[in-house]
Write a protein that holds these residues in place. Structure first.
Motif, short mmCIF file in Angstrom:
data_model
loop_
_atom_site.label_atom_id
_atom_site.label_comp_id
_atom_site.label_asym_id
_atom_site.label_seq_id
_atom_site.Cartn_x
_atom_site.Cartn_y
_atom_site.Cartn_z
N SER A 79 0.83 -1.20 0.00
CA SER A 79 0.00 0.00 0.00
C SER A 79 0.86 1.25 0.00
CB SER A 79 -1.01 -0.03 1.16
OG SER A 79 -0.37 0.06 2.39
N LYS A 105 -13.80 -3.15 -9.55
CA LYS A 105 -13.44 -2.96 -8.15
C LYS A 105 -12.03 -2.40 -8.01
CE LYS A 105 -16.45 -6.69 -6.64
NZ LYS A 105 -16.49 -8.09 -6.16
N GLU A 164 -11.01 1.22 -6.32
CA GLU A 164 -10.12 1.34 -5.17
C GLU A 164 -8.85 2.11 -5.51
OE1 GLU A 164 -10.96 0.74 -2.14
OE2 GLU A 164 -12.90 -0.07 -2.77
N LYS A 183 -9.87 5.66 -5.20
CA LYS A 183 -9.94 6.01 -3.77
C LYS A 183 -8.53 6.21 -3.21
CE LYS A 183 -14.30 3.67 -2.66
NZ LYS A 183 -14.91 2.55 -1.88
N GLY A 184 -7.58 5.38 -3.67
CA GLY A 184 -6.20 5.56 -3.23
C GLY A 184 -5.63 6.90 -3.66
N GLN A 211 -6.96 9.47 -1.39
CA GLN A 211 -6.27 9.45 -0.11
C GLN A 211 -4.93 10.18 -0.18
OE1 GLN A 211 -5.90 5.51 1.53
NE2 GLN A 211 -4.40 6.13 3.07
N ARG A 245 -9.04 -2.67 -1.04
CA ARG A 245 -8.47 -1.39 -0.63
C ARG A 245 -6.95 -1.40 -0.69
NH1 ARG A 245 -6.77 0.70 4.37
NH2 ARG A 245 -7.63 -1.05 5.54
N TYR A 246 -6.32 -2.45 -0.21
CA TYR A 246 -4.86 -2.47 -0.15
C TYR A 246 -4.23 -2.42 -1.55
CZ TYR A 246 -5.89 -3.97 4.61
OH TYR A 246 -6.38 -4.05 5.89
N GLU A 255 -4.54 1.08 -2.98
CA GLU A 255 -3.56 2.00 -2.42
C GLU A 255 -2.19 1.77 -3.05
OE1 GLU A 255 -3.76 1.29 1.75
OE2 GLU A 255 -5.54 2.55 2.04
#
Length: 385
Positions: free
Chosen positions: A24, A58, A62, A65-66, A69, A321-322, A325
């Motif tokens: 990540s 998916k 994600e 989303k990363g 972040q 998620r990982y 990231e």
């Protein structure tokens, strides 16, 4: 069931491995992940996939989303997506997010719709465009796209995501070297070995059913070489059934997998549910029903979303998620001056479990408390049709 000691050692290992192993945002390389402009302009990103597949959607979500972040995109709620498509998501990105730093180029989303002729045509179109320096980074989603763009016919930074085994399929040279300065492919060379080992340690099957397309790509998706190696080492038998996968007619692909499950379920005491075009949101209901009616434990190669839908076990992916990231961090470093092949390609997902307790009840599997202790995701029902 294997000995309590062996299961205990397995679970201690799973609980002891820190989540930072997943990579990540923990890479301490010399390259920054801080947002930066491209000489006063936004970085232009394109996308190419072999066809619709639920994991592609998916992984893309994600990754976005990363990037949020890390500050490359202003944080926003991504709406629920329909089916397995990425095209509508790409269209939403034009209006649904704001970024001073990157642009998901409106006309740079390409899908081959699992048609080999279309794939060949799009490959030429995309490579021509890349050689015009119109895009700054290209996402090659999956094995088809990775094989099309991992070459020296262009030199645009190309990120290969969600390819089942980019080494055996020839997309990259090795874990440590993609073979091209401008190519990076995320790879976890031991992922499927971990899955088969965990499944066997927990269930102790003697006959493992595996359905897959009997082609180079199909055998790669299924990690057949890994399963065969584990079969020899652990003494279980593989019962194979051949399906259709990379074809434009999704209904035929789905029907082929359903037919294989009907053939396999009475013959085996476990099924390893492999990644392929016929395992979809539409077919998974039937696959779960067939396995459960025959009281056959199942393990999803794809991940925990299929456990939520009724398969028994998988390694938890925490909603991808990982991996998202990890991809976002890699993109950011490329925009900050890194050559893709300078960055680590190794990503090992956190070794945590996903389990469906309703399915466990139906098939007569009593999950050990140690297994539940190593589970990040526990589901207690099976969604209705």
């Amino acid at each position: 069931m294997r000995s309590v000691k062996r299961l205990l050692m397995l679970m201690i290992w799973m609980l002891a491995v820190p989540l930072t192993q997943a990579g990540s945002l923990t890479d301490n390389s010399e390259f920054s992940t801080a947002p930066v402009m491209n000489h006063g302009e936004r970085w232009r990103i394109g996308y190419f996939e072999g066809g619709e597949y639920v994991d592609y959607q998916k992984v893309l979500i994600e990754t976005i989303k990363g990037l949020m972040q890390l500050g490359w995109i202003e944080k926003a709620e991504i709406p629920d997506q329909q089916g397995e498509q990425t095209e509508q998501l790409w269209q939403w990105l034009q209006q649904g997010i704001h970024s001073e730093y990157i642009e998901f180029v409106p006309d740079a989303h390409y899908t081959a719709k699992w048609d080999e002729t279309v794939r060949s045509q799009l490959t030429e179109t995309i490579i021509t465009r890349l050689n015009q320096n119109d895009l700054d980074l290209m996402i090659a989603m999956g094995t088809w796209a990775g094989k099309s763009l991992a070459n020296n016919r262009h030199h645009t930074p190309t990120m290969v995501l969600s390819a089942s085994d980019p080494i055996s399929t020839g997309i990259i040279k090795s874990v440590y070297d993609s073979g091209y300065d401008h190519v990076h492919a995320t790879v976890d060379p031991n992922r499927y070995e971990r899955q088969v080992r965990v499944f066997h340690d927990i269930v102790d099957f003697k006959k493992l059913g595996v359905a897959y397309e009997d082609t180079e790509n199909g055998r790669s998706y299924a990690a057949l070489d890994v399963i065969e190696k584990q079969s020899r080492q652990r003494g279980f038998k593989i019962v194979s059934c051949h399906t259709l996968s990379d074809i434009s007619d999704t209904a035929r692909a789905e029907a082929s997998v359903i037919d294989c499950f009907r053939k396999l379920a009475p013959q085996v005491d476990a099924i390893y549910v492999t990644v392929q075009g016929g395992v979809t949101a539409n077919s998974i209901v039937q696959l779960v029903k067939i396995a459960n009616e025959n009281r056959v434990p199942t393990f999803s190669q794809s991940g925990s979303d299929e456990v939520r839908k009724g398969l028994l076990l998988s390694l938890s992916q925490a909603g991808f998620r990982y991996i998202g990231e990890f991809h976002a961090s890699t993109f950011a470093k490329v925009f900050n001056g890194a050559e893709p092949n300078q960055l680590t390609q190794l990503f090992e997902e956190p070794p945590r479990m996903a389990v469906n307790l309703k399915t466990a009840e139906i098939v007569g599997f009593n999950p050990p408390l140690l297994l539940l202790g190593a589970a990040d995701e526990v589901y207690r029902d099976i969604p209705s049709e």
